[in-house]
Design a protein around this motif. Structure first.
Motif, PDB file in Angstrom:
ATOM      1  N   TYR A 142     114.617  13.456 104.033  1.00 26.78           N
ATOM      2  CA  TYR A 142     113.434  11.969 103.337  1.00 26.78           C
ATOM      3  C   TYR A 142     114.175  11.927 101.757  1.00 26.78           C
ATOM      4  O   TYR A 142     113.800  10.691 101.943  1.00 26.78           O
ATOM      5  CB  TYR A 142     112.311  12.921 103.389  1.00 26.78           C
TER       6      TYR A 142
ATOM      7  N   SER B  89     120.485   8.707 106.560  1.00 25.61           N
ATOM      8  CA  SER B  89     119.596   9.075 106.128  1.00 25.61           C
ATOM      9  C   SER B  89     118.752   9.662 108.045  1.00 25.61           C
ATOM     10  O   SER B  89     118.571  10.538 108.967  1.00 25.61           O
ATOM     11  CB  SER B  89     118.124   9.314 105.405  1.00 25.61           C
TER      12      SER B  89
ATOM     13  N   TYR C 195     106.270   7.689 103.992  1.00 26.73           N
ATOM     14  CA  TYR C 195     106.746   8.794 104.070  1.00 26.73           C
ATOM     15  C   TYR C 195     107.962   8.949 103.003  1.00 26.73           C
ATOM     16  O   TYR C 195     107.937   9.355 102.010  1.00 26.73           O
ATOM     17  CB  TYR C 195     107.434   9.556 104.779  1.00 26.73           C
ATOM     18  N   VAL C 196     108.714   7.686 102.855  1.00 27.78           N
ATOM     19  CA  VAL C 196     110.078   7.512 101.823  1.00 27.78           C
ATOM     20  C   VAL C 196     109.220   7.285 100.445  1.00 27.78           C
ATOM     21  O   VAL C 196     110.261   7.685  99.725  1.00 27.78           O
ATOM     22  CB  VAL C 196     110.879   7.269 103.039  1.00 27.78           C
TER      23      VAL C 196
END
Length: 282
Positions: free
Chosen positions: A40, A244, A267-268
């Motif tokens: 992340y 990623s 979330y990132v």
């Protein structure tokens, strides 16, 4: 300086809590958390190039992560879809990863060409819509992507590169060697990416990107092509996001459309905001 001391103390307390609350499996939990933190974090670096450097409000980062992951996995040996069709041939993993990163950058180019003239909320709406379109297309093209059944049995391409001493070290601490290897490679990638970006940030090109963030009209008045600068930033951040995504699916051991949902992007974004917008160290 004070904020770094506070951050370090919070980190130490968190690590102590992990080990004290998991007397037998603390190391395993720690490696799991650090692996996801690295993945992340790497994705957040990509969004940081978009928003922190250039002011681009990208809410479709999951699409860049997904295209990098799917492209890489489809180019190496894997098992596909409902019937478990086995594809036993493929490219060497480094070449497949490179193509996956390029595919993410090209998606950034295709998405950026018609949209980067938009600003603020309008760009955010377009990018989140593009990410959802990507997810639905991946789900529906089952013959190519495995659809809802996904892709499995591809992890050996990465795990076969794992040195024996890494395996012995992980097993001695009751850690999954496969996840430990993915986590280690993720953090090595973060270091390499940060070194490259720190050099770019100090370059005239990096200063021009930050100028676009502060005042795009002033950049145009000075004769700079603001749209081209934003497009380059979009492609760079997308390629980092693709990398990623590759590590994310190797950590899971499977690729499914449900992995790259819009909430993944948020979330990132949370990681970016907590680390500091525009800050490489954060």
């Amino acid at each position: 300086m004070k904020k770094y001391i506070v951050a370090f103390l919070l980190l130490v307390i968190s690590f102590l809590y992990i080990f004290l609350s998991n007397e037998t499996g603390g190391a395993r939990v720690f490696v799991n958390l650090m692996t996801f933190a690295g993945i992340y974090g790497l994705a957040a670096i990509g969004i940081n190039v978009h928003f922190g450097w250039t002011g681009l409000l990208n809410f479709g980062h999951a699409a860049f992560m997904g295209i990098g992951a799917y492209t890489t996995v489809l180019l190496i040996p894997h098992s596909l879809g409902r019937e478990g069709v086995v594809i036993s041939t493929g490219l060497p993993l480094p070449i497949a990863i490179l193509i996956g990163i390029i595919a993410a950058a090209l998606l950034g180019l295709l998405l950026g060409l018609p949209t980067l003239r938009l600003r603020g909320d309008y760009l955010a709406i377009v990018t989140i819509a593009a990410a959802e379109i990507f997810r639905l297309l991946v789900r529906d093209f089952e013959d190519l992507t495995g659809g809802v059944y996904g892709i499995i049995q591809f992890s050996n391409s990465l795990q076969s590169t794992r040195p024996d001493f890494i395996t012995r070290f992980a097993e001695s601490y009751n850690i999954s060697p496969a996840q430990f290897w993915v986590g280690l490679l993720t953090w090595i990638s973060i270091i390499v990416v940060l070194i490259i970006l720190s050099r770019l940030k100090k370059s005239p090109w990096g200063r021009a990107l930050r100028a676009v963030r502060e005042d795009e009209d002033a950049v145009r008045a000075l004769g700079k092509n603001a749209v081209l600068l934003k497009l380059q930033s979009f492609m760079l951040g997308a390629s980092i996001g693709g990398l990623s995504g590759i590590f994310l699916v190797f950590n899971y051991g499977t690729v499914q459309a449900s992995t790259f949902v819009p909430v993944l992007t948020f979330y990132v974004w949370a990681a970016l905001i907590l680390g500091g917008v525009g800050s490489l160290g954060g």
